[in-house]
Design an enzyme around this catalytic site. Structure first.
Site, PDB file in Angstrom:
ATOM      1  N   CYS A   1      19.563 -27.566  19.654  1.00  0.00           N
ATOM      2  CA  CYS A   1      20.946 -28.302  19.591  1.00  0.00           C
ATOM      3  C   CYS A   1      21.212 -28.787  21.096  1.00  0.00           C
ATOM      4  O   CYS A   1      21.258 -28.070  21.885  1.00  0.00           O
ATOM      5  CB  CYS A   1      21.838 -27.466  18.969  1.00  0.00           C
ATOM      6  SG  CYS A   1      23.586 -27.978  19.070  1.00  0.00           S
TER       7      CYS A   1
ATOM      8  N   LYS B   1      -9.995   3.112  10.096  1.00  0.00           N
ATOM      9  CA  LYS B   1     -10.145   2.775   8.612  1.00  0.00           C
ATOM     10  C   LYS B   1      -9.636   1.202   8.494  1.00  0.00           C
ATOM     11  O   LYS B   1      -8.581   0.944   8.511  1.00  0.00           O
ATOM     12  CB  LYS B   1      -9.310   3.651   7.610  1.00  0.00           C
ATOM     13  CG  LYS B   1      -9.243   3.663   6.432  1.00  0.00           C
ATOM     14  CD  LYS B   1      -8.315   4.528   5.555  1.00  0.00           C
ATOM     15  CE  LYS B   1      -8.289   4.234   4.032  1.00  0.00           C
ATOM     16  NZ  LYS B   1      -8.112   3.305   3.569  1.00  0.00           N
TER      17      LYS B   1
ATOM     18  N   CYS C   1      27.620 -26.936  15.264  1.00  0.00           N
ATOM     19  CA  CYS C   1      28.374 -28.005  15.935  1.00  0.00           C
ATOM     20  C   CYS C   1      28.473 -29.205  15.162  1.00  0.00           C
ATOM     21  O   CYS C   1      29.053 -30.320  15.510  1.00  0.00           O
ATOM     22  CB  CYS C   1      28.675 -27.930  17.421  1.00  0.00           C
ATOM     23  SG  CYS C   1      26.920 -28.442  17.830  1.00  0.00           S
TER      24      CYS C   1
ATOM     25  N   GLU D   1     -13.238   7.279  13.420  1.00  0.00           N
ATOM     26  CA  GLU D   1     -13.464   6.028  13.332  1.00  0.00           C
ATOM     27  C   GLU D   1     -12.299   5.641  12.719  1.00  0.00           C
ATOM     28  O   GLU D   1     -11.533   5.870  12.094  1.00  0.00           O
ATOM     29  CB  GLU D   1     -14.795   5.507  12.728  1.00  0.00           C
ATOM     30  CG  GLU D   1     -14.837   5.861  11.114  1.00  0.00           C
ATOM     31  CD  GLU D   1     -16.154   5.850  10.768  1.00  0.00           C
ATOM     32  OE1 GLU D   1     -16.987   5.120  11.220  1.00  0.00           O
ATOM     33  OE2 GLU D   1     -16.534   6.212   9.461  1.00  0.00           O
TER      34      GLU D   1
ATOM     35  N   CYS E   1      23.043 -29.341  13.685  1.00  0.00           N
ATOM     36  CA  CYS E   1      23.198 -28.013  13.986  1.00  0.00           C
ATOM     37  C   CYS E   1      24.414 -27.512  13.148  1.00  0.00           C
ATOM     38  O   CYS E   1      25.519 -28.085  12.878  1.00  0.00           O
ATOM     39  CB  CYS E   1      23.972 -28.051  15.497  1.00  0.00           C
ATOM     40  SG  CYS E   1      24.422 -26.374  16.173  1.00  0.00           S
TER      41      CYS E   1
ATOM     42  N   LEU F   1     -12.007   8.054  -0.399  1.00  0.00           N
ATOM     43  CA  LEU F   1     -11.657   8.979   0.614  1.00  0.00           C
ATOM     44  C   LEU F   1     -10.543   9.632   0.116  1.00  0.00           C
ATOM     45  O   LEU F   1      -9.528   9.124  -0.388  1.00  0.00           O
ATOM     46  CB  LEU F   1     -11.676   8.466   1.940  1.00  0.00           C
ATOM     47  CG  LEU F   1     -12.836   8.150   2.568  1.00  0.00           C
ATOM     48  CD1 LEU F   1     -12.645   7.254   3.882  1.00  0.00           C
ATOM     49  CD2 LEU F   1     -13.984   9.292   2.894  1.00  0.00           C
TER      50      LEU F   1
ATOM     51  N   ASP G   1       0.942  -1.075  -0.038  1.00  0.00           N
ATOM     52  CA  ASP G   1      -0.086  -0.086  -0.086  1.00  0.00           C
ATOM     53  C   ASP G   1       0.793   1.077   0.091  1.00  0.00           C
ATOM     54  O   ASP G   1       0.653   2.110  -0.521  1.00  0.00           O
ATOM     55  CB  ASP G   1      -0.800  -0.013   1.394  1.00  0.00           C
ATOM     56  CG  ASP G   1      -1.997  -1.063   0.953  1.00  0.00           C
ATOM     57  OD1 ASP G   1      -2.208  -1.747  -0.015  1.00  0.00           O
ATOM     58  OD2 ASP G   1      -2.958  -1.237   2.160  1.00  0.00           O
TER      59      ASP G   1
ATOM     60  N   ASP H   1      -9.062  -2.148   6.802  1.00  0.00           N
ATOM     61  CA  ASP H   1      -8.494  -2.848   5.619  1.00  0.00           C
ATOM     62  C   ASP H   1      -9.235  -3.848   5.136  1.00  0.00           C
ATOM     63  O   ASP H   1      -9.034  -4.915   5.557  1.00  0.00           O
ATOM     64  CB  ASP H   1      -6.981  -3.267   6.264  1.00  0.00           C
ATOM     65  CG  ASP H   1      -6.012  -3.401   4.857  1.00  0.00           C
ATOM     66  OD1 ASP H   1      -6.599  -2.932   3.804  1.00  0.00           O
ATOM     67  OD2 ASP H   1      -5.035  -3.815   5.061  1.00  0.00           O
TER      68      ASP H   1
ATOM     69  N   GLU I   1       3.897   1.738  -1.188  1.00  0.00           N
ATOM     70  CA  GLU I   1       4.551   1.996  -2.542  1.00  0.00           C
ATOM     71  C   GLU I   1       3.525   2.497  -3.538  1.00  0.00           C
ATOM     72  O   GLU I   1       3.627   3.374  -4.269  1.00  0.00           O
ATOM     73  CB  GLU I   1       5.008   0.691  -3.031  1.00  0.00           C
ATOM     74  CG  GLU I   1       6.390   0.302  -2.511  1.00  0.00           C
ATOM     75  CD  GLU I   1       6.857  -1.365  -2.634  1.00  0.00           C
ATOM     76  OE1 GLU I   1       7.543  -1.242  -3.708  1.00  0.00           O
ATOM     77  OE2 GLU I   1       6.221  -2.119  -2.191  1.00  0.00           O
ATOM     78  N   PHE I   2       2.207   1.951  -3.537  1.00  0.00           N
ATOM     79  CA  PHE I   2       1.077   2.587  -4.146  1.00  0.00           C
ATOM     80  C   PHE I   2       0.899   3.922  -4.115  1.00  0.00           C
ATOM     81  O   PHE I   2       0.666   4.692  -4.951  1.00  0.00           O
ATOM     82  CB  PHE I   2      -0.315   1.580  -4.370  1.00  0.00           C
ATOM     83  CG  PHE I   2      -1.312   1.901  -5.060  1.00  0.00           C
ATOM     84  CD1 PHE I   2      -1.378   1.650  -6.321  1.00  0.00           C
ATOM     85  CD2 PHE I   2      -2.000   2.893  -4.652  1.00  0.00           C
ATOM     86  CE1 PHE I   2      -2.277   2.249  -7.073  1.00  0.00           C
ATOM     87  CE2 PHE I   2      -3.155   3.402  -5.498  1.00  0.00           C
ATOM     88  CZ  PHE I   2      -3.265   3.063  -6.739  1.00  0.00           C
ATOM     89  N   ASP I   3       0.596   4.237  -2.619  1.00  0.00           N
ATOM     90  CA  ASP I   3       0.246   5.583  -2.281  1.00  0.00           C
ATOM     91  C   ASP I   3       1.502   6.551  -2.765  1.00  0.00           C
ATOM     92  O   ASP I   3       1.160   7.597  -3.073  1.00  0.00           O
ATOM     93  CB  ASP I   3       0.079   5.633  -0.844  1.00  0.00           C
ATOM     94  CG  ASP I   3      -0.734   4.969  -0.152  1.00  0.00           C
ATOM     95  OD1 ASP I   3      -1.880   4.905  -0.877  1.00  0.00           O
ATOM     96  OD2 ASP I   3      -0.769   4.540   1.025  1.00  0.00           O
TER      97      ASP I   3
ATOM     98  N   TYR J   1     -18.425  -4.566   9.072  1.00  0.00           N
ATOM     99  CA  TYR J   1     -18.911  -3.155   9.943  1.00  0.00           C
ATOM    100  C   TYR J   1     -19.430  -2.347   9.072  1.00  0.00           C
ATOM    101  O   TYR J   1     -19.003  -2.003   7.694  1.00  0.00           O
ATOM    102  CB  TYR J   1     -17.760  -2.676  10.741  1.00  0.00           C
ATOM    103  CG  TYR J   1     -17.207  -3.363  11.989  1.00  0.00           C
ATOM    104  CD1 TYR J   1     -18.172  -4.179  12.697  1.00  0.00           C
ATOM    105  CD2 TYR J   1     -16.151  -3.448  12.398  1.00  0.00           C
ATOM    106  CE1 TYR J   1     -17.755  -4.885  13.958  1.00  0.00           C
ATOM    107  CE2 TYR J   1     -15.802  -3.959  13.400  1.00  0.00           C
ATOM    108  CZ  TYR J   1     -16.379  -4.700  14.370  1.00  0.00           C
ATOM    109  OH  TYR J   1     -15.911  -5.300  15.548  1.00  0.00           O
TER     110      TYR J   1
ATOM    111  N   CYS K   1      28.525 -26.195  22.018  1.00  0.00           N
ATOM    112  CA  CYS K   1      28.253 -25.378  20.661  1.00  0.00           C
ATOM    113  C   CYS K   1      28.697 -24.190  20.774  1.00  0.00           C
ATOM    114  O   CYS K   1      28.167 -23.370  21.421  1.00  0.00           O
ATOM    115  CB  CYS K   1      26.684 -25.424  20.499  1.00  0.00           C
ATOM    116  SG  CYS K   1      25.988 -24.659  19.139  1.00  0.00           S
TER     117      CYS K   1
ATOM    118  N   LYS L   1      -3.598   8.572   6.937  1.00  0.00           N
ATOM    119  CA  LYS L   1      -3.043   7.034   6.960  1.00  0.00           C
ATOM    120  C   LYS L   1      -1.770   7.085   7.951  1.00  0.00           C
ATOM    121  O   LYS L   1      -0.719   7.937   7.737  1.00  0.00           O
ATOM    122  CB  LYS L   1      -2.557   6.656   5.617  1.00  0.00           C
ATOM    123  CG  LYS L   1      -4.011   6.518   4.682  1.00  0.00           C
ATOM    124  CD  LYS L   1      -3.657   6.019   3.309  1.00  0.00           C
ATOM    125  CE  LYS L   1      -3.518   4.467   3.705  1.00  0.00           C
ATOM    126  NZ  LYS L   1      -3.510   3.972   1.945  1.00  0.00           N
TER     127      LYS L   1
ATOM    128  N   ARG M   1     -17.944  -1.986  -4.607  1.00  0.00           N
ATOM    129  CA  ARG M   1     -18.002  -0.712  -4.812  1.00  0.00           C
ATOM    130  C   ARG M   1     -17.570  -0.543  -6.357  1.00  0.00           C
ATOM    131  O   ARG M   1     -18.301   0.410  -7.038  1.00  0.00           O
ATOM    132  CB  ARG M   1     -16.900   0.192  -4.203  1.00  0.00           C
ATOM    133  CG  ARG M   1     -16.698   1.607  -4.667  1.00  0.00           C
ATOM    134  CD  ARG M   1     -15.745   2.378  -3.692  1.00  0.00           C
ATOM    135  NE  ARG M   1     -14.307   1.970  -3.664  1.00  0.00           N
ATOM    136  CZ  ARG M   1     -13.466   2.416  -2.927  1.00  0.00           C
ATOM    137  NH1 ARG M   1     -13.778   3.445  -2.114  1.00  0.00           N
ATOM    138  NH2 ARG M   1     -12.269   2.137  -3.063  1.00  0.00           N
TER     139      ARG M   1
END
Length: 748
Positions: free
Chosen positions: A450, A139, A434, A137, A431, A103, A53, A141, A55-57, A247, A456, A337, A160
């Site tokens: 181990c 946000k 050792c 309120e 391991c 929004l 998100d 996801d 990077e997209f923003d 919700y 060790c 955000k 939507r």
């Protein structure tokens, strides 16, 4: 594109609005538009996000900035003029009765402040004297869904889509138990569109991904991706198996609905039997909005569902109508955000670390990436079952999360970016340090260990690093690299320490020949490696090698460490489950290492804050001769093995459990705990019904909220001092038999 070393964003900044866009900027604009469309389509239509998100923003904001500087570039099909995604051909298209908007996002408190001032100024001009109340309120996801009820009956559910036309997902929505098919009550509106978010609760998301991997299917990248994919199933039976919730938070078209505000509508929705969020408040001032943002930012990972910000709305419907909308967003609502805590990066390898108690922990090595304010290239994967449950493969692009100071976590893979070169992680059978065969400490354990604890090299290195930590001897000059140099120097050298028993017997001259491998550079370029002294300076013809300043400081701090209190010595021994809480309880109850060693398992278990698990671990630890040799060797070197008992100290907190949170002006956290324990109380780290008092300093956070919800008495520093001196005001005390077992491991 220009070949100058300038970022696209800097290039945009450098151009005046009066200057026609150059060919390079037009090319930049087209590239950005194509990228935003591609990533938006993957996110909304394929439920397979290709970038985080954050990077997209960043891409979207660069596109907006270009269009603001050069409006002539903007066309009707620009991604900034669209809402959400396209409508999939796999579902019947549905026209919303009232348009669904996006929004406006803001990414800093300064931007939020500017938005609020603009909104208040607009309201003052169109409705002078109006009092603005802010419905604030979380946000969620999740996936935006529109429910259409006619005369109280649910007749349609749709995504939507592009805001005007969505996808008909009625059959799938009907499988969600929390969404009523018929509204409750009387005088229901003849027709109403109810908007909300469908989501998967955080705990259920983890279980869902585990089931997907067990079934041989690719896991979801994030809860939003999982919710969207679940609602777009062609077979509603598949949707019914997914742990979806919803919700509701808004109203679209309405007939016969006379509510005057958003908050009044929420109460109506709740009365009709619709699921409304418990996480909203109507606030009178902007300062209260800021407090809401801060509090929920601290609590965001303990909420029922994932959030990425806070939504602020003008509560009054008349003011909402007066403010209106742009072509894409309402002018009466904004989404703040939080700074991004998730990014995408490449998982280069999965390796394992052997901890101080022998536990073998896989961890990811990634392409370095900046997240939550710091550069990260390693993240824990806990154990082989977690690797399997997350469904990650070496070579995957993965979602990485880092919340504040929390250890970075690999959330899951971005399956859509796999090209077939990825490979599965295979847990080693022996391991890597050792060569000893790995196995669980006891039957039924998930972790493998181990068993070669004594010899060790990795376990010794981790134990030496641990004993120098702030919760143990607090030896600042003995860090991670110094622990390596002491226990695992470059071959063929013999390590100065083959057991922590010899730590306080070290002499400065013992370290003269210790070498470690470092990159060799020529004119700033790495051309290989070389062995260099770690504890001594490089000698020259004019100036012979000598102990470095840090080495001299190390020996000064080793001397100081000898006088540390008994509880710190206990923590330094790396006894399984014995962390600072249990160590303090043991030191207070027995007073000396000799008394602890002589105590029976039953006597140890009887100590408040210890219990049978820790008691058994102590008995098991002292049964090993080489463990006893560590204690005896340290004692011979002058390490303090008994505390001076102050019998005059009043036991004012006998039987009480006290939690300290936040910053106190005149007590460090350790000092506050010490004050509680020496007066007979228990210093707990978590608030529960068994907590007698919470001492709250500045920035108290979620523990204060929980104490208030449980009715636990809350004290400031002055009240804490009075409690220490005089005890509780009444004679009541709580049962505080609570186990605080700790098993701390060092993970790269």
């Amino acid at each position: 594109m220009s070949t100058a070393k300038t970022s696209p964003e800097e290039a945009v900044d450098a151009v005046s609005t009066d200057t026609p866009p150059s060919d390079s900027l037009r090319e930049e604009y087209e590239t950005l538009s194509d990228q935003v469309r591609k990533y938006r389509f993957a996110y909304y239509n394929e439920d397979a996000p290709l970038v985080s998100d954050a990077e997209f923003d960043q891409l979207y904001r660069r596109l907006e900035k270009l269009e603001a500087l050069h409006p002539e570039l903007v066309t009707n099909d620009s991604p900034t003029q669209e809402v959400g995604g396209e409508v999939s051909a796999a579902f019947a298209p549905v026209e919303h009765l009232s348009r669904m908007y996006s929004l406006e996002d803001v990414f800093s408190l300064d931007e939020l402040d500017a938005w609020v001032k603009r909104a208040e100024a607009s309201i003052a001009s169109i409705a002078p004297g109006s009092k603005v109340r802010w419905l604030t309120e979380l946000k969620i996801d999740g996936l935006a869904v529109n429910l259409l009820y006619r005369n109280g009956e649910l007749v349609r559910a749709a995504t939507r889509g592009d805001g005007t036309t969505g996808e008909d997902i009625t059959h799938n929505v009907l499988t969600i138990a929390s969404i009523p098919r018929r509204l409750q009550g009387e005088n229901l509106p003849s027709e109403v569109e109810i908007r909300g978010e469908v989501f998967i609760p955080s705990k259920e998301f983890t279980r869902l991904n585990e089931k997907m991997v067990d079934a041989g299917k690719a896991p979801f990248a994030n809860p939003r991706n999982a919710a969207a994919g679940s609602l777009r199933q062609k077979d509603p039976k598949v949707t019914a198996e997914r742990p979806l919730s919803m919700y509701v938070h808004g109203i679209g078209a309405r007939e016969g609905l006379g509510a005057a505000s958003q908050s009044e509508t929420y109460e109506l929705l709740k009365a009709w039997g619709l699921p409304t969020s418990p996480y909203y408040k109507v606030l009178e001032t902007y300062d209260e909005v800021l407090e809401f943002i801060a509090v929920n930012g601290e609590q965001r990972h303990s909420l029922a569902h994932e959030i990425d910000g806070i939504v602020v709305k003008v509560d009054d419907f008349a003011l909402q109508r007066a403010l209106g909308h742009t072509s894409r967003v309402p002018r009466w609502s904004v989404a703040y955000k939080y700074p991004p805590e998730e990014v995408n990066t490449k998982l280069l390898d999965i390796r394992v670390n052997v901890g101080r108690t022998g536990r073998v922990t896989p961890y990811g090595m990634m392409e370095p990436v900046k997240v939550a304010g710091s550069t990260v290239e390693m993240a824990t994967l806990h154990n082989q079952d977690v690797v399997k449950a997350k469904g990650v493969k070496i070579g995957d692009t993965v979602v990485l999360r880092k919340a504040g100071d929390v250890i970075p976590e690999i959330v899951g893979p971005v399956v859509a970016l796999r090209d077939g070169s990825e490979r599965d992680f295979v847990m080693p059978t022996h391991c890597p340090s050792c060569g000893t065969e790995l196995k669980p400490a006891k039957e039924g354990d998930v972790d493998i260990r181990c068993p070669n604890a004594r010899s060790c090299p990795s376990q010794l290195r981790e134990r030496v690093f641990h004993l120098a930590g702030r919760g143990a001897f607090d030896i600042e000059a003995l860090g991670w690299e110094a622990a390596i140099a002491l226990t695992s120097p470059a071959e063929p050298q013999t390590p100065p320490l083959t057991s922590e028993a010899g730590l306080f017997d070290l002499k400065i001259e013992d370290l003269a020949d210790v070498r470690i491998e470092r990159p060799k550079r020529s004119k700033g370029v790495v051309v290989g490696t070389e062995l260099v002294p770690y504890f001594y300076t490089k000698g020259t013809a004019k100036k012979p090698s000598e102990p470095s300043a840090n080495t001299r400081k190390l020996f000064e701090e080793l001397e100081k460490a000898k006088s540390q209190p008994l509880w710190r010595v206990l923590v330094a021994l790396s006894i399984r489950h014995v962390g600072p809480t249990a160590a303090r309880a043991l030191a207070t109850a027995f007073g000396s290492m000799e008394n602890i060693r002589a105590a029976t398992e039953e006597q140890l278990a009887h100590v408040d804050g210890v219990g049978p698990t820790i008691a058994a671990a102590l008995e098991e630890w002292f049964a090993e001769d080489w463990h006893v040799e560590i204690v005896d060797s340290w004692a011979r070197a002058g390490v303090r093995m008994a505390d001076e008992r102050d019998d005059s100290q009043p036991r004012t907190l006998e039987g009480l459990t006290v939690v300290v949170t936040g910053t106190l002006p005149n007590f460090s956290r350790d000092e506050a705990k010490e004050a509680i324990i020496t007066r007979g109380g228990k210093a707990s780290g978590s608030v529960s019904k068994k907590t007698d008092y919470l001492v709250a300093g500045e920035n108290a956070g979620t523990k204060l909220d929980k104490a208030e919800s449980l009715g636990v008495p809350v004290l400031d520093e002055d009240g804490f001092r009075q409690l220490l001196e005089n005890g509780p005001l009444d004679s009541g005390s709580a049962d505080n038999a609570e186990d605080n077992a700790e098993d701390e491991e060092t993970t790269p």
